[in-house]
Every structure is written in C-alpha cells, then in structure tokens.
Design a protein around this motif. Structure first.
Motif, PDB file in Angstrom:
ATOM      1  N   TYR A  87      50.188  35.244  13.953  1.00 18.17           N
ATOM      2  CA  TYR A  87      50.185  35.479  15.397  1.00 18.17           C
ATOM      3  C   TYR A  87      49.609  34.235  16.058  1.00 18.17           C
ATOM      4  N   ILE A  88      49.878  34.085  17.344  1.00 19.63           N
ATOM      5  CA  ILE A  88      49.493  32.884  18.087  1.00 19.63           C
ATOM      6  C   ILE A  88      48.569  33.300  19.211  1.00 19.63           C
ATOM      7  N   ASP A  89      47.426  32.628  19.296  1.00 19.00           N
ATOM      8  CA  ASP A  89      46.473  32.891  20.376  1.00 19.00           C
ATOM      9  C   ASP A  89      45.987  31.562  20.921  1.00 19.00           C
ATOM     10  N   ARG A  90      46.323  31.279  22.163  1.00 19.36           N
ATOM     11  CA  ARG A  90      45.901  30.043  22.844  1.00 19.36           C
ATOM     12  C   ARG A  90      46.208  28.796  22.010  1.00 19.36           C
ATOM     13  N   SER A  91      47.441  28.666  21.574  1.00 14.80           N
ATOM     14  CA  SER A  91      47.934  27.503  20.817  1.00 14.80           C
ATOM     15  C   SER A  91      47.250  27.338  19.461  1.00 14.80           C
ATOM     16  N   VAL A  92      46.761  28.437  18.905  1.00 13.44           N
ATOM     17  CA  VAL A  92      46.208  28.434  17.552  1.00 13.44           C
ATOM     18  C   VAL A  92      47.005  29.452  16.749  1.00 13.44           C
ATOM     19  N   VAL A  93      47.438  29.045  15.552  1.00 10.69           N
ATOM     20  CA  VAL A  93      48.184  29.945  14.677  1.00 10.69           C
ATOM     21  C   VAL A  93      47.205  30.617  13.727  1.00 10.69           C
ATOM     22  N   PHE A  94      47.263  31.940  13.666  1.00  4.65           N
ATOM     23  CA  PHE A  94      46.444  32.703  12.737  1.00  4.65           C
ATOM     24  C   PHE A  94      47.348  33.286  11.664  1.00  4.65           C
ATOM     25  N   LEU A  95      46.918  33.163  10.428  1.00  3.62           N
ATOM     26  CA  LEU A  95      47.697  33.576   9.273  1.00  3.62           C
ATOM     27  C   LEU A  95      46.937  34.633   8.493  1.00  3.62           C
ATOM     28  N   SER A  96      47.649  35.661   8.057  1.00  4.29           N
ATOM     29  CA  SER A  96      47.038  36.696   7.225  1.00  4.29           C
ATOM     30  C   SER A  96      47.443  36.451   5.782  1.00  4.29           C
ATOM     31  N   GLU A  97      46.447  36.190   4.935  1.00  3.17           N
ATOM     32  CA  GLU A  97      46.734  35.955   3.527  1.00  3.17           C
ATOM     33  C   GLU A  97      46.625  37.236   2.710  1.00  3.17           C
ATOM     34  N   ASN A  98      45.822  38.202   3.175  1.00  2.00           N
ATOM     35  CA  ASN A  98      45.635  39.423   2.399  1.00  2.00           C
ATOM     36  C   ASN A  98      45.959  40.687   3.193  1.00  2.00           C
ATOM     37  N   GLY A  99      46.473  40.518   4.389  1.00  2.00           N
ATOM     38  CA  GLY A  99      46.814  41.676   5.210  1.00  2.00           C
ATOM     39  C   GLY A  99      45.705  42.143   6.130  1.00  2.00           C
ATOM     40  N   ASN A 100      44.468  41.743   5.869  1.00  2.00           N
ATOM     41  CA  ASN A 100      43.344  42.177   6.697  1.00  2.00           C
ATOM     42  C   ASN A 100      42.667  41.017   7.415  1.00  2.00           C
ATOM     43  N   THR A 101      42.436  39.933   6.722  1.00  3.44           N
ATOM     44  CA  THR A 101      41.718  38.793   7.285  1.00  3.44           C
ATOM     45  C   THR A 101      42.704  37.800   7.884  1.00  3.44           C
ATOM     46  N   TRP A 102      42.468  37.428   9.126  1.00  2.36           N
ATOM     47  CA  TRP A 102      43.323  36.460   9.817  1.00  2.36           C
ATOM     48  C   TRP A 102      42.526  35.179  10.005  1.00  2.36           C
ATOM     49  N   LEU A 103      43.078  34.056   9.528  1.00  3.52           N
ATOM     50  CA  LEU A 103      42.398  32.770   9.614  1.00  3.52           C
ATOM     51  C   LEU A 103      43.245  31.759  10.364  1.00  3.52           C
ATOM     52  N   PRO A 104      42.614  30.895  11.161  1.00  6.25           N
ATOM     53  CA  PRO A 104      43.375  29.840  11.840  1.00  6.25           C
ATOM     54  C   PRO A 104      43.872  28.821  10.825  1.00  6.25           C
ATOM     55  N   LYS A 105      45.096  28.374  11.015  1.00  9.88           N
ATOM     56  CA  LYS A 105      45.703  27.375  10.126  1.00  9.88           C
ATOM     57  C   LYS A 105      46.443  26.350  10.967  1.00  9.88           C
ATOM     58  N   SER A 106      46.631  25.181  10.404  1.00 13.37           N
ATOM     59  CA  SER A 106      47.416  24.154  11.094  1.00 13.37           C
ATOM     60  C   SER A 106      48.895  24.524  11.002  1.00 13.37           C
ATOM     61  N   LEU A 107      49.683  24.002  11.916  1.00 13.19           N
ATOM     62  CA  LEU A 107      51.123  24.269  11.896  1.00 13.19           C
ATOM     63  C   LEU A 107      51.730  23.772  10.589  1.00 13.19           C
ATOM     64  N   ALA A 108      51.309  22.610  10.112  1.00 14.69           N
ATOM     65  CA  ALA A 108      51.836  22.063   8.862  1.00 14.69           C
ATOM     66  C   ALA A 108      51.538  23.008   7.693  1.00 14.69           C
ATOM     67  N   ALA A 109      50.326  23.551   7.637  1.00 13.31           N
ATOM     68  CA  ALA A 109      49.959  24.473   6.557  1.00 13.31           C
ATOM     69  C   ALA A 109      50.778  25.751   6.639  1.00 13.31           C
ATOM     70  N   VAL A 110      50.991  26.260   7.839  1.00 11.05           N
ATOM     71  CA  VAL A 110      51.786  27.476   8.024  1.00 11.05           C
ATOM     72  C   VAL A 110      53.208  27.247   7.536  1.00 11.05           C
ATOM     73  N   LEU A 111      53.798  26.129   7.936  1.00 12.03           N
ATOM     74  CA  LEU A 111      55.176  25.844   7.532  1.00 12.03           C
ATOM     75  C   LEU A 111      55.284  25.678   6.018  1.00 12.03           C
ATOM     76  N   ASP A 112      54.294  25.041   5.400  1.00 11.95           N
ATOM     77  CA  ASP A 112      54.311  24.885   3.942  1.00 11.95           C
ATOM     78  C   ASP A 112      54.182  26.230   3.236  1.00 11.95           C
ATOM     79  N   MET A 113      53.327  27.105   3.746  1.00 18.29           N
ATOM     80  CA  MET A 113      53.108  28.413   3.128  1.00 18.29           C
ATOM     81  C   MET A 113      54.269  29.362   3.369  1.00 18.29           C
ATOM     82  N   ALA A 114      55.016  29.146   4.441  1.00 17.41           N
ATOM     83  CA  ALA A 114      56.124  30.039   4.792  1.00 17.41           C
ATOM     84  C   ALA A 114      57.319  29.879   3.868  1.00 17.41           C
ATOM     85  N   MET A 115      57.424  28.748   3.229  1.00 18.45           N
ATOM     86  CA  MET A 115      58.593  28.474   2.381  1.00 18.45           C
ATOM     87  C   MET A 115      58.482  29.135   1.038  1.00 18.45           C
TER      88      MET A 115
END
Length: 84
Positions: free
Chosen positions: A56-84
């Motif tokens: 999810y996106i909040d104020r130009s920060v991407v938050f990623l859920s790795e375990n379904g419960n904890t949401w952590l801010p990540k860089s766009l590059a990290a998100v794109l790498d993890m999405a593949m």
C-alpha cells in the motif's frame, strides 16, 4: 510547429502524475501485475497486488507486507525486485 506541440503533449501525457502512477508504470515496464485488491485497505489506503507481493502507498512511501501482518516501508527498487 504544430508537430512539436503535438509531440510535447504526447510526452507530457506519459509522465506519471503521482507516486501510484509511477509504480504502475515501472511494473508495466517489467511485466509485473499491478492491480488494486477489492475491499482491501490498510489504514484507509488501498492495498495493491504487485506481482507476488502486496503493498500500500501512504504519502509517497511504499509499505510491503512480508508476513501478512507486519507492514514495512521499502524502496521502489526493492519492491520491484521482490515482486518478480
């Protein structure tokens, strides 16, 4: 002159207007699925499927859920790498 104006308008329409649009454009360039998940929100923000992860996106920060419960801010590059 008219051709230059038409090209400038065409180029401007390709520039992302917001952070979500930038993420969507980067996903399209890499062939990563980027869609909103119906009725899924985190702190009032839409949750998206970004490849094999959820964000999810909040104020130009991407938050990623790795375990379904904890949401952590990540860089766009990290998100794109993890999405593949």
């Amino acid at each position: 002159m008219l051709q230059l104006l038409a090209e400038a308008v065409r180029s401007a329409s390709q520039i992302p207007q917001g952070f979500r649009e930038l993420i969507q454009k980067r996903c399209e360039e890499r062939g990563i699925l980027f869609v909103p998940l119906p009725n899924r929100y985190r702190q009032g923000k839409q949750i998206y499927r970004c490849g094999k992860i959820q964000i999810y996106i909040d104020r130009s920060v991407v938050f990623l859920s790795e375990n379904g419960n904890t949401w952590l801010p990540k860089s766009l590059a990290a998100v794109l790498d993890m999405a593949m």
